[in-house]
Structures are given as structure tokens and as C-alpha cells.
Design a protein around this motif. Structure first.
Motif, PDB file in Angstrom:
ATOM      1  N   ALA A 301      58.385  27.560  74.452  1.00 40.53           N
ATOM      2  CA  ALA A 301      58.668  27.024  75.787  1.00 40.53           C
ATOM      3  C   ALA A 301      57.916  27.746  76.904  1.00 40.53           C
ATOM      4  N   LYS A 302      57.794  29.072  76.796  1.00 40.72           N
ATOM      5  CA  LYS A 302      57.276  29.880  77.900  1.00 40.72           C
ATOM      6  C   LYS A 302      55.999  30.649  77.574  1.00 40.72           C
ATOM      7  N   GLY A 303      55.600  30.646  76.314  1.00 42.84           N
ATOM      8  CA  GLY A 303      54.417  31.399  75.927  1.00 42.84           C
ATOM      9  C   GLY A 303      54.776  32.710  75.264  1.00 42.84           C
ATOM     10  N   ALA A 304      53.785  33.298  74.585  1.00 46.07           N
ATOM     11  CA  ALA A 304      54.024  34.491  73.770  1.00 46.07           C
ATOM     12  C   ALA A 304      54.380  35.716  74.603  1.00 46.07           C
ATOM     13  N   ARG A 305      53.878  35.796  75.828  1.00 46.13           N
ATOM     14  CA  ARG A 305      54.199  36.984  76.629  1.00 46.13           C
ATOM     15  C   ARG A 305      55.696  37.054  76.926  1.00 46.13           C
ATOM     16  N   VAL A 306      56.287  35.921  77.258  1.00 50.29           N
ATOM     17  CA  VAL A 306      57.732  35.886  77.493  1.00 50.29           C
ATOM     18  C   VAL A 306      58.478  35.985  76.169  1.00 50.29           C
ATOM     19  N   GLY A 307      58.078  35.155  75.196  1.00 50.43           N
ATOM     20  CA  GLY A 307      58.816  35.054  73.947  1.00 50.43           C
ATOM     21  C   GLY A 307      58.771  36.299  73.090  1.00 50.43           C
ATOM     22  N   ARG A 308      57.642  36.995  73.090  1.00 47.57           N
ATOM     23  CA  ARG A 308      57.502  38.196  72.260  1.00 47.57           C
ATOM     24  C   ARG A 308      57.644  39.483  73.089  1.00 47.57           C
ATOM     25  N   CYS A 309      56.796  39.626  74.096  1.00 46.84           N
ATOM     26  CA  CYS A 309      56.712  40.915  74.805  1.00 46.84           C
ATOM     27  C   CYS A 309      57.930  41.180  75.687  1.00 46.84           C
ATOM     28  N   TYR A 310      58.288  40.223  76.529  1.00 45.70           N
ATOM     29  CA  TYR A 310      59.390  40.468  77.457  1.00 45.70           C
ATOM     30  C   TYR A 310      60.725  40.569  76.732  1.00 45.70           C
ATOM     31  N   ILE A 356      53.777  39.988  65.901  1.00 46.15           N
ATOM     32  CA  ILE A 356      52.538  40.304  66.612  1.00 46.15           C
ATOM     33  C   ILE A 356      51.543  40.999  65.678  1.00 46.15           C
ATOM     34  N   SER A 357      52.016  41.910  64.830  1.00 45.51           N
ATOM     35  CA  SER A 357      51.092  42.618  63.941  1.00 45.51           C
ATOM     36  C   SER A 357      50.511  41.677  62.888  1.00 45.51           C
ATOM     37  N   ALA A 358      51.293  40.705  62.389  1.00 47.54           N
ATOM     38  CA  ALA A 358      50.765  39.727  61.436  1.00 47.54           C
ATOM     39  C   ALA A 358      49.721  38.841  62.093  1.00 47.54           C
ATOM     40  N   ASN A 359      50.000  38.380  63.308  1.00 46.30           N
ATOM     41  CA  ASN A 359      49.045  37.549  64.033  1.00 46.30           C
ATOM     42  C   ASN A 359      47.791  38.341  64.401  1.00 46.30           C
ATOM     43  N   LEU A 360      47.975  39.585  64.791  1.00 48.97           N
ATOM     44  CA  LEU A 360      46.852  40.444  65.151  1.00 48.97           C
ATOM     45  C   LEU A 360      45.968  40.733  63.951  1.00 48.97           C
ATOM     46  N   GLY A 361      46.589  41.047  62.812  1.00 48.81           N
ATOM     47  CA  GLY A 361      45.835  41.486  61.645  1.00 48.81           C
ATOM     48  C   GLY A 361      45.154  40.378  60.872  1.00 48.81           C
ATOM     49  N   PHE A 416      52.563  46.029  78.353  1.00 49.62           N
ATOM     50  CA  PHE A 416      51.097  46.124  78.370  1.00 49.62           C
ATOM     51  C   PHE A 416      50.457  45.570  77.095  1.00 49.62           C
ATOM     52  N   ILE A 417      51.255  44.990  76.201  1.00 47.22           N
ATOM     53  CA  ILE A 417      50.741  44.455  74.939  1.00 47.22           C
ATOM     54  C   ILE A 417      50.231  43.026  75.145  1.00 47.22           C
ATOM     55  N   ASN A 418      49.070  42.724  74.580  1.00 46.59           N
ATOM     56  CA  ASN A 418      48.517  41.372  74.597  1.00 46.59           C
ATOM     57  C   ASN A 418      49.006  40.629  73.354  1.00 46.59           C
ATOM     58  N   PRO A 419      49.917  39.672  73.496  1.00 47.78           N
ATOM     59  CA  PRO A 419      50.500  39.027  72.320  1.00 47.78           C
ATOM     60  C   PRO A 419      49.555  38.059  71.625  1.00 47.78           C
ATOM     61  N   ASN A 420      48.446  37.714  72.272  1.00 50.07           N
ATOM     62  CA  ASN A 420      47.509  36.745  71.702  1.00 50.07           C
ATOM     63  C   ASN A 420      46.268  37.400  71.117  1.00 50.07           C
TER      64      ASN A 420
END
Length: 434
Positions: A301-310, A356-361, A416-420
Motif C-alpha cells: 500500500a505505501k511502499g517498502a520504506r514504510v512497510g519494511r523500514c519504518y 530485505i537481506s533476501a531481496n538485497l542478496g 537510513f536503510i534503502n529497502p530497494n
């Protein structure tokens, strides 16, 4: 964005998630049994609190040091066989813990060596699990999947107090370790009968489910993992590792000193400690999948920054508040409820780290999550030894307040983490070319 689910899509991927949940539960039963039996072990071996902390640290040191290698091995040889080997290893060392004799000058050294080796065996579980998630679960479902898997931590650690205390009451601590080892062997058989590395290798996966998994992938099949230079130089991974270090410091208070705190400091008897000692772990088991579910929905609904980081940042901040408040109440049972709230809030953030680590890696998901989890376990090493030192020097309130401050630092790092961020840009190129 959540991918549309085609008709005739099977749900074999969720059977794999359940198997990973069960593995996590048994692994934490086998690692948490020593904290429940701590008083009996101290008596047999004549250990002080600081010496017991060194024994706790030995396990976590082995676990931490092996994390990056464990993740790389899972990337190279496949998570199914690596997890099976880990179960055999840790079950054998759990039984070996009970075989170490007390009363000799060398007893503590041997006990620490056995616990160190046990930590090496358990190290493969979560990096390999994260690679399995990367293989099986589309990115839009990974919050819930990781939440379910880490609910196993709460279930296994929550089962440990009543199970181990019941055995302590009717037998001895060594019997508890033999039972734990036997459960591990049974789990290995279940694991090998239940899962395969990839959906293409598993009977019962429909074409619709296979398409859903492939469309939501963040890793290409049968591609070698990336080099360590690219992995270790990534800023997102560095921030994840910093936050997960603080997370690990707080979490390991529950996995090492919490039960002894209830009985030795708060004055609960063995039976009451077994009952109230379950509460933080039950909170973990409930909060972990709930946090993953909410994170997936908010991300859509709001994007990864809200859904994951916040959400992760807020959860760690709330955990800090609960842990600090627990030191301000006189009633032991109320303090336990506050600490359970802290444990639950902490585990609300759990799925964000692993998603985030699975998506990053991508194709290096095992290696990336291994580095991240090494930082978490180093936090556990510090906890095991620093907590009793702070308690002896400044009181148990200082121990918990220090943990709360670290949790706030972890909350700050998430901002300060970039979720994408993605290390594996080759997959993005493949998708663009298609």
C-alpha cells in the motif's frame, strides 16, 4: 505491488515455510535448554555467573563465526542438504553436552568447547533458510513467510521452559539434553521427507504456483553467488548488520539470562519460572508472523520504506520502552509481562531483516544473510558476558536499561536503510530484456 494469484495455484511453498518453522522451533529448543538448566549446571560444574556467561558465549561465538561461511555453503550446495547436516551436527553435540563430566579442572573448558562446536552446527539454519525463501517465496510474500519461520523461534524457546523444567523435576538436566537431541534427529527425518531446494524439484507444484514464484523471484536459478568484495562493501548490508547487532544483544538476554533472572533475581520458584518464562517466547511467536503480515500489506500500500523500514524502526523503539519499563516495577509477574511486550515488539521487526537481506542478496542471499546474522550473534556473545558483569557491578536494572538503549540505536539505523537496494543487478537486466 502484490502479484495476482492465478487460479489452480498450489500452496506447496507454504509447506516449505512450515518445515522451516519447525526447524527453527527445534533449533531454539536445543539452544535454549541450557539457560533453563543453568542453575543445575552451575551446581554440577561449580560455575559462577561470569563463568556461566562464558559458557553461553562459547555457543554464540561458534554460531557467529560460522555465519558467513554457512550462508556461502548454502548458496553453493543447496539449503536442503546443508540444513540436514546441521541438524545431525547440533543433535550430536546437544547429547555430548550431557556427557561432559563435572568436578574436574578441565571440565569447564571441555563444556565450552562442546558448546562452541554446537554453535558451529546451528549456524547453517537461518542463512540456509533465507536462501530457501529466496528460491521458493515471491518477494511480495516474504514478510509473512519470514514471520512464520521466526515464529518457530518463539515456539521452540517457549516450549523449552515447561519441557525442561518438567524433566528437571522428574529426572536431571542431562536427561533434558538427551530428549532435546532425540527431537532433533526426528526433525531431520521430517525435513528430508518434506522439502527440496527448488520448486522445480518438488512433486505437487502446479504450473501456476511455479509461475507465481518465478515472477516474484529476486535470484536466478543455478547461478554462482557474488564475490565477497561486492557483498561486504554494501552500505545497506552494513546498516542491517548494525541494527541486527543491537537486536541480537536484546534478544539474547531472553535466550540466556531471562530464566535465571526470574528465579535468582525476581524470586520465582522453579515451577513459576517455567510458566512465566514462556511469556516472552509466546509473544515472539505471535508477533513475528503478525509483523511480517503487516509489513507485506503496508509495503503493497505505501511502499517498502514504510512497510519494511519504518515498521522495523518503530518495533525496535517500542521494544526499548518495554524493556526499560520492566525495571521500574516491583512485582515479578508484572515485570515479566513488560518484558514479554518487549520481546514481542522486538520480533515484530524480525521479518524485515530477513526480507530485505533476501531481496538485497538475490543469488547470494545465503551469504548476505550470513554476514547480517553474524552481527546479530556477536551481539549475543556480548550479551552473554556483559549482562552479568553489568548486573554484578551496577545492578540488573543497568543491564536492562543498557539493552534498551542499544535497541533505540537499532531503530535509528533503519531510518537510513534503502529497502530497494539489490546487489544482483543481473536479475533486473534479465527482467528488462524480457
Amino acid at each position: 505491488m502484490i502479484l495476482p494469484v492465478p487460479h489452480s495455484v498450489t500452496r506447496v511453498r507454504w509447506r516449505v515455510v512450515f518445515a522451516l518453522f519447525a526447524i527453527a522451533a527445534v533449533s531454539f529448543l536445543d539452544r535454549n535448554n541450557i539457560s533453563i538448566a543453568a542453575t543445575a549446571i552451575q551446581q554440577d560444574f561449580g560455575l559462577s555467573n561470569l563463568q556461566l556467561g562464558a559458557v553461553f558465549s562459547a555457543f554464540v561465538a561458534g554460531y557467529a563465526l560460522a555465519q558467513p561461511l554457512a550462508g556461502r555453503v548454502a548458496d553453493l550446495f543447496g539449503p536442503t542438504r546443508v540444513i540436514a547436516l546441521g541438524i545431525v551436527w547440533w543433535s550430536a553435540l546437544t547429547a555430548a553436552t550431557a556427557l561432559v563430566p563435572g568436578g574436574y579442572a578441565w571440565s569447564m573448558g571441555v563444556l565450552m568447547a562442546v558448546r562452541f562446536l554446537l554453535g558451529l552446527g546451528e549456524a547453517v539454519i537461518f542463512p540456509a533458510s533465507n536462501r530457501m525463501v529466496g528460491n521458493w517465496i515471491p518477494a511480495s510474500e516474504r514478510g509473512l513467510a519470514n514471520g512464520i519461520i521466526f515464529a518457530g523461534v518463539g515456539v521452540g524457546a517457549g516450549i523449552a521452559p515447561p519441557l525442561i523444567t518438567a524433566i528437571l523435576i522428574h529426572a536431571d538436566w542431562k536427561s533434558a539434553f538427551y530428549v532435546s537431541a532425540a527431537i532433533g534427529v526426528a526433525m531431520m527425518a521430517f525435513w528430508l521427507m518434506t522439502v527440496r531446494d527448488r520448486p522445480e524439484q518438488m512433486a505437487g507444484v502446479s504450473p501456476g504456483e511455479l509461475r507465481l514464484i518465478r515472477e516474484g523471484a529476486t535470484a536466478r536459478a543455478e547461478v554462482a553467488p557474488m564475490g565477497w568484495g561486492a557483498i561486504l562493501g554494501n552500505r545497506t548490508l552494513a546498516l542491517l548488520a548494525l541494527s541486527y547487532f543491537t537486536y541480537g544483544y536484546v534478544a539474547y538476554i531472553f535466550f540466556t539470562w531471562f530464566f535465571k533472572y526470574l528465579s535468582g533475581v525476581r524470586g520465582l520458584d522453579l515451577k513459576s519460572s517455567g510458566i512465566y518464562g514462556m511469556l516472552p517466547f509466546l509473544a515472539m511467536a505471535i508477533a513475528s508472523p503478525l509483523g511480517g503480515f503487516l509489513a507485506d500489506r503496508l509495503t503493497a500500500a505505501k511502499g517498502a520504506r514504510v512497510g519494511r523500514c519504518y515498521t522495523a524502526s518503530a518495533a525496535l523503539a517500542v521494544a526499548a520502552i518495554f524493556v526499560a519499563l520492566a525495571t521500574q516495577v516491583a512485582d515479578a509477574r508484572l515485570a515479566t509481562l513488560f518484558l514479554a511486550g518487549g520481546a514481542g515488539a522486538l520480533y515484530m521487526s524480525q521479518s524485515a531483516f530477513w526480507t530485505i537481506s533476501a531481496n538485497l542478496g538475490g543469488r547470494s542471499a545465503g551469504s548476505v544473510s550470513g554476514v547480517m546474522n553474524m552481527a546479530n550473534q556477536i551481539g549475543g556473545v556480548v550479551t552473554a558476558s556483559l549482562t552479568p558483569w553489568l548486573a554484578d557491578s551496577f545492578g540488573w536494572t543497568a543491564s536492562f536499561v543498557f539493552a534498551a538503549c542499544l535497541s533505540l540505536l537499532g531503530a535509528l539505523a533503519w531510518l537510513f536503510i534503502n529497502p530497494n537496494d539489490q546487489l544482483d543487478t543481473s536479475l533486473l537486466q534479465d527482467q528488462t530484456d524480457a
